[in-house]
Design a protein around this motif. Structure first.
Motif, PDB file in Angstrom:
ATOM      1  N   UNK A  90      37.132  21.407  91.362  1.00  0.00           N
ATOM      2  CA  UNK A  90      37.261  19.993  91.002  1.00  0.00           C
ATOM      3  C   UNK A  90      37.773  19.176  92.192  1.00  0.00           C
ATOM      4  N   UNK A  91      38.683  19.761  92.955  1.00  0.00           N
ATOM      5  CA  UNK A  91      39.230  19.061  94.120  1.00  0.00           C
ATOM      6  C   UNK A  91      38.140  18.773  95.149  1.00  0.00           C
ATOM      7  N   UNK A  92      37.247  19.734  95.370  1.00  0.00           N
ATOM      8  CA  UNK A  92      36.156  19.530  96.326  1.00  0.00           C
ATOM      9  C   UNK A  92      35.196  18.455  95.835  1.00  0.00           C
ATOM     10  N   UNK A  93      34.972  18.426  94.525  1.00  0.00           N
ATOM     11  CA  UNK A  93      34.115  17.393  93.952  1.00  0.00           C
ATOM     12  C   UNK A  93      34.734  16.020  94.147  1.00  0.00           C
ATOM     13  N   UNK A  94      36.041  15.913  93.920  1.00  0.00           N
ATOM     14  CA  UNK A  94      36.736  14.637  94.105  1.00  0.00           C
ATOM     15  C   UNK A  94      36.792  14.264  95.591  1.00  0.00           C
ATOM     16  N   UNK A  95      36.973  15.254  96.442  1.00  0.00           N
ATOM     17  CA  UNK A  95      36.960  15.010  97.890  1.00  0.00           C
ATOM     18  C   UNK A  95      35.638  14.393  98.310  1.00  0.00           C
ATOM     19  N   UNK A  96      34.542  14.966  97.832  1.00  0.00           N
ATOM     20  CA  UNK A  96      33.215  14.470  98.202  1.00  0.00           C
ATOM     21  C   UNK A  96      33.023  13.033  97.716  1.00  0.00           C
ATOM     22  N   UNK A  97      33.409  12.762  96.486  1.00  0.00           N
ATOM     23  CA  UNK A  97      33.276  11.414  95.935  1.00  0.00           C
ATOM     24  C   UNK A  97      34.110  10.425  96.748  1.00  0.00           C
ATOM     25  N   UNK A  98      35.332  10.809  97.063  1.00  0.00           N
ATOM     26  CA  UNK A  98      36.239   9.931  97.797  1.00  0.00           C
ATOM     27  C   UNK A  98      35.721   9.632  99.196  1.00  0.00           C
ATOM     28  N   UNK A  99      35.328  10.689  99.900  1.00  0.00           N
ATOM     29  CA  UNK A  99      34.863  10.527 101.281  1.00  0.00           C
ATOM     30  C   UNK A  99      33.593   9.687 101.347  1.00  0.00           C
ATOM     31  N   UNK A 100      32.650   9.950 100.461  1.00  0.00           N
ATOM     32  CA  UNK A 100      31.386   9.209 100.510  1.00  0.00           C
ATOM     33  C   UNK A 100      31.598   7.739 100.173  1.00  0.00           C
ATOM     34  N   UNK A 101      32.456   7.463  99.193  1.00  0.00           N
ATOM     35  CA  UNK A 101      32.761   6.079  98.857  1.00  0.00           C
ATOM     36  C   UNK A 101      33.445   5.373 100.031  1.00  0.00           C
ATOM     37  N   UNK A 153      32.217  24.681 101.987  1.00  0.00           N
ATOM     38  CA  UNK A 153      31.782  23.975 100.779  1.00  0.00           C
ATOM     39  C   UNK A 153      31.791  22.458 100.988  1.00  0.00           C
ATOM     40  N   UNK A 154      32.841  21.946 101.593  1.00  0.00           N
ATOM     41  CA  UNK A 154      32.955  20.502 101.787  1.00  0.00           C
ATOM     42  C   UNK A 154      31.848  19.979 102.695  1.00  0.00           C
ATOM     43  N   UNK A 155      31.581  20.687 103.775  1.00  0.00           N
ATOM     44  CA  UNK A 155      30.545  20.250 104.704  1.00  0.00           C
ATOM     45  C   UNK A 155      29.141  20.463 104.140  1.00  0.00           C
ATOM     46  N   UNK A 156      28.973  21.508 103.335  1.00  0.00           N
ATOM     47  CA  UNK A 156      27.674  21.715 102.678  1.00  0.00           C
ATOM     48  C   UNK A 156      27.376  20.570 101.712  1.00  0.00           C
ATOM     49  N   UNK A 157      28.394  20.113 100.995  1.00  0.00           N
ATOM     50  CA  UNK A 157      28.210  18.997 100.070  1.00  0.00           C
ATOM     51  C   UNK A 157      27.780  17.734 100.818  1.00  0.00           C
ATOM     52  N   UNK A 158      28.390  17.504 101.978  1.00  0.00           N
ATOM     53  CA  UNK A 158      28.015  16.335 102.778  1.00  0.00           C
ATOM     54  C   UNK A 158      26.598  16.474 103.317  1.00  0.00           C
ATOM     55  N   UNK A 159      26.248  17.681 103.753  1.00  0.00           N
ATOM     56  CA  UNK A 159      24.893  17.912 104.272  1.00  0.00           C
ATOM     57  C   UNK A 159      23.847  17.699 103.183  1.00  0.00           C
ATOM     58  N   UNK A 160      24.132  18.171 101.970  1.00  0.00           N
ATOM     59  CA  UNK A 160      23.199  17.996 100.858  1.00  0.00           C
ATOM     60  C   UNK A 160      23.002  16.523 100.526  1.00  0.00           C
ATOM     61  N   UNK A 204      26.892  13.337 109.414  1.00  0.00           N
ATOM     62  CA  UNK A 204      27.612  12.634 110.473  1.00  0.00           C
ATOM     63  C   UNK A 204      29.091  12.436 110.154  1.00  0.00           C
ATOM     64  N   UNK A 205      29.481  12.638 108.904  1.00  0.00           N
ATOM     65  CA  UNK A 205      30.893  12.497 108.538  1.00  0.00           C
ATOM     66  C   UNK A 205      31.664  13.724 109.009  1.00  0.00           C
ATOM     67  N   UNK A 206      32.727  13.486 109.754  1.00  0.00           N
ATOM     68  CA  UNK A 206      33.542  14.597 110.273  1.00  0.00           C
ATOM     69  C   UNK A 206      34.813  14.752 109.450  1.00  0.00           C
ATOM     70  N   UNK A 207      35.051  15.956 108.982  1.00  0.00           N
ATOM     71  CA  UNK A 207      36.278  16.288 108.268  1.00  0.00           C
ATOM     72  C   UNK A 207      37.138  17.196 109.138  1.00  0.00           C
ATOM     73  N   UNK A 208      38.424  16.870 109.238  1.00  0.00           N
ATOM     74  CA  UNK A 208      39.373  17.733 109.948  1.00  0.00           C
ATOM     75  C   UNK A 208      40.204  18.483 108.911  1.00  0.00           C
ATOM     76  N   UNK A 209      40.418  19.786 109.148  1.00  0.00           N
ATOM     77  CA  UNK A 209      41.110  20.621 108.161  1.00  0.00           C
ATOM     78  C   UNK A 209      42.417  21.169 108.744  1.00  0.00           C
ATOM     79  N   UNK A 210      43.454  21.212 107.907  1.00  0.00           N
ATOM     80  CA  UNK A 210      44.768  21.706 108.317  1.00  0.00           C
ATOM     81  C   UNK A 210      45.339  22.596 107.215  1.00  0.00           C
ATOM     82  N   UNK A 211      45.936  23.717 107.609  1.00  0.00           N
ATOM     83  CA  UNK A 211      46.682  24.559 106.673  1.00  0.00           C
ATOM     84  C   UNK A 211      48.118  24.068 106.658  1.00  0.00           C
ATOM     85  N   UNK A 212      48.623  23.670 105.492  1.00  0.00           N
ATOM     86  CA  UNK A 212      49.945  23.044 105.451  1.00  0.00           C
ATOM     87  C   UNK A 212      50.848  23.626 104.372  1.00  0.00           C
ATOM     88  N   UNK A 213      52.137  23.465 104.607  1.00  0.00           N
ATOM     89  CA  UNK A 213      53.168  23.842 103.644  1.00  0.00           C
ATOM     90  C   UNK A 213      54.408  23.010 103.936  1.00  0.00           C
TER      91      UNK A 213
END
Length: 263
Positions: free
Chosen positions: A129-140, A175-182, A187-196
């Protein structure tokens, strides 16, 4: 003394880290008095993903254990953050249940003035669900403002083994980049970080996000790198050229700092 950098950014040069310790950061809840438009950082993600905890630990020196008692955010919370003329921005913490299709939510106005969008994903939860919301948020957001920096915090990794962390990051990244490619948005660049919030990873990740919003950073880093390279006492003593370069860089740094701080 900051536990992350060992001192203020203006005193200790740490290329990959900006200081967010309480001694360096002044917090407020109103717009700049001079009307200056500050870069805006949006903190978004599903409910209980750790957004408010991140803000409290990084900017309010709250103990990670105390964040267990924080209530869920039910409205957009805005906060001004300032440590100098170089580091000045707004944090907007969004509730996880926000509905982009709600007519009362003016997402165009919000995204238009945004410099960075941080999307927090709970690595210990099912993140479909988080990836789905990420995709919606980023594309908007991208349609409104293609200059936004999109940052993904893969959060709460303190309970995972090193191998599991890498596996999670690789899976979410793919998964996130595949969703954007589909969607034809490669052309949208996502940066990823492991955090705590239980180690320095969240400070380092937030620091890297903020650095991208500082227009003077490349010039400052270049001057500091040259300054450091010629600051060896023996080298300066035996080279007229190095002495000249050292003085020139020092003058440039002082001029830049004074210009931005109106000294």
């Amino acid at each position: 003394m900051c536990v992350i950098t060992g001192g203020c950014l203006m005193r200790v040069y740490t290329p990959n880290l900006l200081c967010f310790c309480p001694c360096c950061v002044v917090l407020g809840f109103s717009d700049s008095l001079n009307g200056e438009v500050k870069p805006r950082i949006l903190l978004m993600g599903l409910r209980r993903s750790g957004k408010s905890s991140i803000q409290k630990v990084v900017f309010h020196k709250m103990s990670p254990n105390e964040t267990l008692f924080l209530e869920s955010t039910n409205k957009i919370c805005r906060e001004d953050v300032s440590s100098s003329s170089f580091v000045s921005f707004q944090i907007w913490d969004f509730p996880g249940q926000i509905d982009f299709f709600d007519p009362t939510f003016d997402y165009e106005m919000i995204f238009r003035g945004t410099g960075a969008l941080i999307f927090v994903i709970d690595s210990q939860d099912d993140y479909v669900e988080a990836l789905s919301r990420l995709h919606l948020t980023v594309t908007r957001a991208y349609k409104v403002n293609p200059d936004i920096n999109f940052e993904v915090f893969i959060h709460k990794v303190d309970g995972l083994s090193d191998d599991h962390k890498i596996e999670k990051q690789r899976d979410i990244h793919k998964r996130a980049n595949d969703d954007l490619a589909d969607a034809g948005l490669e052309q949208i660049h996502l940066s990823f970080y492991l955090t705590s919030i239980y180690d320095h990873s969240i400070f380092e990740a937030f620091s890297k996000v903020v650095q991208k919003l500082i227009p003077q950073l490349p010039t400052l880093e270049n001057l500091l790198n040259i300054f450091i390279s010629v600051s060896n006492p023996s080298a300066v003593a035996h080279s007229q050229a190095d002495t000249g370069t050292w003085r020139m860089c020092l003058a440039g740094l002082l001029t830049l700092l004074c210009a931005t701080d109106n000294c």
